[in-house]
Design a protein around this motif. Structure first.
Motif, mmCIF file in Angstrom:
data_model
loop_
_atom_site.group_PDB
_atom_site.id
_atom_site.type_symbol
_atom_site.label_atom_id
_atom_site.label_comp_id
_atom_site.label_asym_id
_atom_site.label_seq_id
_atom_site.Cartn_x
_atom_site.Cartn_y
_atom_site.Cartn_z
ATOM 1 N N ARG A 50 30.790 48.648 46.349
ATOM 2 C CA ARG A 50 30.780 47.183 46.471
ATOM 3 C C ARG A 50 31.364 46.532 45.221
ATOM 4 O O ARG A 50 32.169 45.606 45.314
ATOM 5 N N LEU A 51 30.950 47.035 44.061
ATOM 6 C CA LEU A 51 31.445 46.482 42.799
ATOM 7 C C LEU A 51 32.954 46.680 42.683
ATOM 8 O O LEU A 51 33.687 45.767 42.305
ATOM 9 N N ARG A 52 33.443 47.857 43.027
ATOM 10 C CA ARG A 52 34.880 48.139 42.965
ATOM 11 C C ARG A 52 35.654 47.199 43.879
ATOM 12 O O ARG A 52 36.634 46.576 43.482
ATOM 13 N N ARG A 53 35.184 47.064 45.109
ATOM 14 C CA ARG A 53 35.860 46.219 46.092
ATOM 15 C C ARG A 53 35.904 44.761 45.631
ATOM 16 O O ARG A 53 36.966 44.120 45.652
ATOM 17 N N ASP A 54 34.776 44.235 45.200
ATOM 18 C CA ASP A 54 34.732 42.831 44.790
ATOM 19 C C ASP A 54 35.481 42.596 43.483
ATOM 20 O O ASP A 54 36.120 41.557 43.304
ATOM 21 N N THR A 55 35.426 43.548 42.566
ATOM 22 C CA THR A 55 36.169 43.419 41.308
ATOM 23 C C THR A 55 37.665 43.406 41.577
ATOM 24 O O THR A 55 38.402 42.607 40.991
ATOM 25 N N GLU A 56 38.119 44.281 42.455
ATOM 26 C CA GLU A 56 39.542 44.299 42.799
ATOM 27 C C GLU A 56 39.966 42.981 43.436
ATOM 28 O O GLU A 56 41.036 42.451 43.116
ATOM 29 N N ALA A 57 39.154 42.434 44.322
ATOM 30 C CA ALA A 57 39.480 41.150 44.955
ATOM 31 C C ALA A 57 39.549 40.048 43.905
ATOM 32 O O ALA A 57 40.491 39.247 43.894
ATOM 33 N N ALA A 58 38.575 40.020 43.005
ATOM 34 C CA ALA A 58 38.563 39.014 41.945
ATOM 35 C C ALA A 58 39.783 39.167 41.033
ATOM 36 O O ALA A 58 40.420 38.171 40.665
ATOM 37 N N MET A 59 40.125 40.396 40.691
ATOM 38 C CA MET A 59 41.285 40.631 39.815
ATOM 39 C C MET A 59 42.587 40.202 40.487
ATOM 40 O O MET A 59 43.465 39.637 39.826
ATOM 41 N N ARG A 60 42.736 40.463 41.771
ATOM 42 C CA ARG A 60 43.947 40.034 42.481
ATOM 43 C C ARG A 60 44.096 38.517 42.405
ATOM 44 O O ARG A 60 45.195 37.998 42.204
ATOM 45 N N ILE A 61 42.998 37.813 42.550
ATOM 46 C CA ILE A 61 43.031 36.352 42.481
ATOM 47 C C ILE A 61 43.345 35.897 41.060
ATOM 48 O O ILE A 61 44.233 35.070 40.842
ATOM 49 N N ILE A 62 42.633 36.450 40.090
ATOM 50 C CA ILE A 62 42.816 36.046 38.692
ATOM 51 C C ILE A 62 44.248 36.306 38.229
ATOM 52 O O ILE A 62 44.849 35.490 37.527
ATOM 53 N N MET B 20 35.418 25.430 46.438
ATOM 54 C CA MET B 20 35.325 26.140 45.173
ATOM 55 C C MET B 20 34.114 27.071 45.155
ATOM 56 O O MET B 20 34.094 28.032 44.428
ATOM 57 N N GLN B 21 33.115 26.765 45.974
ATOM 58 C CA GLN B 21 31.915 27.605 46.015
ATOM 59 C C GLN B 21 32.247 29.044 46.429
ATOM 60 O O GLN B 21 31.642 29.984 45.922
ATOM 61 N N GLU B 22 33.176 29.187 47.349
ATOM 62 C CA GLU B 22 33.536 30.513 47.851
ATOM 63 C C GLU B 22 34.020 31.427 46.722
ATOM 64 O O GLU B 22 33.558 32.554 46.586
ATOM 65 N N ILE B 23 34.914 30.931 45.902
ATOM 66 C CA ILE B 23 35.471 31.753 44.824
ATOM 67 C C ILE B 23 34.435 31.973 43.728
ATOM 68 O O ILE B 23 34.319 33.067 43.184
ATOM 69 N N LYS B 24 33.658 30.940 43.430
ATOM 70 C CA LYS B 24 32.613 31.085 42.417
ATOM 71 C C LYS B 24 31.586 32.121 42.863
ATOM 72 O O LYS B 24 31.110 32.923 42.058
ATOM 73 N N GLU B 25 31.286 32.133 44.146
ATOM 74 C CA GLU B 25 30.331 33.119 44.675
ATOM 75 C C GLU B 25 30.865 34.538 44.534
ATOM 76 O O GLU B 25 30.128 35.456 44.194
ATOM 77 N N LEU B 26 32.156 34.729 44.786
ATOM 78 C CA LEU B 26 32.753 36.054 44.600
ATOM 79 C C LEU B 26 32.607 36.508 43.154
ATOM 80 O O LEU B 26 32.168 37.624 42.881
ATOM 81 N N PHE B 27 32.953 35.635 42.218
ATOM 82 C CA PHE B 27 32.877 35.998 40.802
ATOM 83 C C PHE B 27 31.430 36.266 40.375
ATOM 84 O O PHE B 27 31.145 37.217 39.653
ATOM 85 N N LYS B 28 30.501 35.422 40.843
ATOM 86 C CA LYS B 28 29.090 35.640 40.503
ATOM 87 C C LYS B 28 28.565 36.935 41.117
ATOM 88 O O LYS B 28 27.751 37.625 40.520
ATOM 89 N N ARG B 29 29.042 37.243 42.321
ATOM 90 C CA ARG B 29 28.616 38.483 42.977
ATOM 91 C C ARG B 29 29.022 39.702 42.153
ATOM 92 O O ARG B 29 28.264 40.661 42.044
ATOM 93 N N VAL B 30 30.195 39.651 41.548
ATOM 94 C CA VAL B 30 30.630 40.762 40.695
ATOM 95 C C VAL B 30 29.656 40.945 39.540
ATOM 96 O O VAL B 30 29.241 42.069 39.234
ATOM 97 N N ARG B 31 29.252 39.857 38.914
ATOM 98 C CA ARG B 31 28.277 39.945 37.806
ATOM 99 C C ARG B 31 26.940 40.512 38.285
ATOM 100 O O ARG B 31 26.346 41.372 37.640
ATOM 101 N N ARG B 32 26.461 40.006 39.443
ATOM 102 C CA ARG B 32 25.180 40.496 39.983
ATOM 103 C C ARG B 32 25.254 41.968 40.352
ATOM 104 O O ARG B 32 24.320 42.731 40.100
ATOM 105 N N GLU B 33 26.375 42.372 40.958
ATOM 106 C CA GLU B 33 26.523 43.773 41.370
ATOM 107 C C GLU B 33 26.547 44.701 40.160
ATOM 108 O O GLU B 33 26.003 45.798 40.209
ATOM 109 N N ARG B 34 27.169 44.262 39.074
ATOM 110 C CA ARG B 34 27.195 45.088 37.866
ATOM 111 C C ARG B 34 25.785 45.264 37.311
ATOM 112 O O ARG B 34 25.376 46.363 36.948
ATOM 113 N N LYS B 35 25.015 44.171 37.285
ATOM 114 C CA LYS B 35 23.627 44.259 36.816
ATOM 115 C C LYS B 35 22.792 45.161 37.719
ATOM 116 O O LYS B 35 21.987 45.961 37.244
#
Length: 141
Positions: free
Chosen positions: A72-84, A1-16
């Motif tokens: 980076r934000l676009r790429r990770d957001t798209e990956a997160a959205m595909r999963i969600i 579960m850490q892997e997916i949580k890290e992806l989602f947290k990375r999106v938040r960090r990248e936006r900041k």
């Protein structure tokens, strides 16, 4: 579960981080404006080092950093959205989208907005992350 949580947290960090880069670029741009044009609330200390010849390359470099951060934000957001989007429970999708991909909100605030107590929201969040991790594990995104 850490892997997916890290992806989602990375999106938040990248936006900041992107917001911070854009604020820094604005600060650099303001230093080039004549004092009469500068907003009154922004104080800029001028010095011999604060010349156009030195500031313009800094702005160009800042623009390069901003573009890289946006990518980076676009790429990770798209990956997160595909999963969600592959998660079947609507509550899980809403919680993950609002908490990780939407405007900066606390878990408590997201829970309140969707009608759950903080305790319920934490449980829902853990279950949503587990569902997202299962999608990644199954390779169905």
């Amino acid at each position: 579960m850490q892997e997916i949580k890290e992806l989602f947290k990375r999106v938040r960090r990248e936006r900041k981080a992107l917001e911070e880069l854009m604020r820094e670029r604005e600060r650099l741009t303001v230093t080039l404006q004549p004092k009469a044009v500068m907003p009154k609330l922004i104080c800029v200390q001028t010095s011999p080092k604060n010349t156009m010849e030195e500031t313009v390359p800094e702005i160009v470099e800042q623009d390069r950093k901003i573009e890289a951060a946006k990518e980076r934000l676009r790429r990770d957001t798209e990956a997160a959205m595909r999963i969600i989007q592959r998660i079947t429970r609507k509550e899980y999708r809403i919680l993950l989208q609002q908490y990780y991909l939407g405007e900066e909100k606390t878990l408590a605030r997201v829970g309140e907005e969707i009608g759950y107590s903080l305790r319920q929201t934490k449980r829902l969040h853990a279950a949503a992350l587990a569902a997202a991790q299962q999608i990644v594990k199954d390779g169905t995104f």
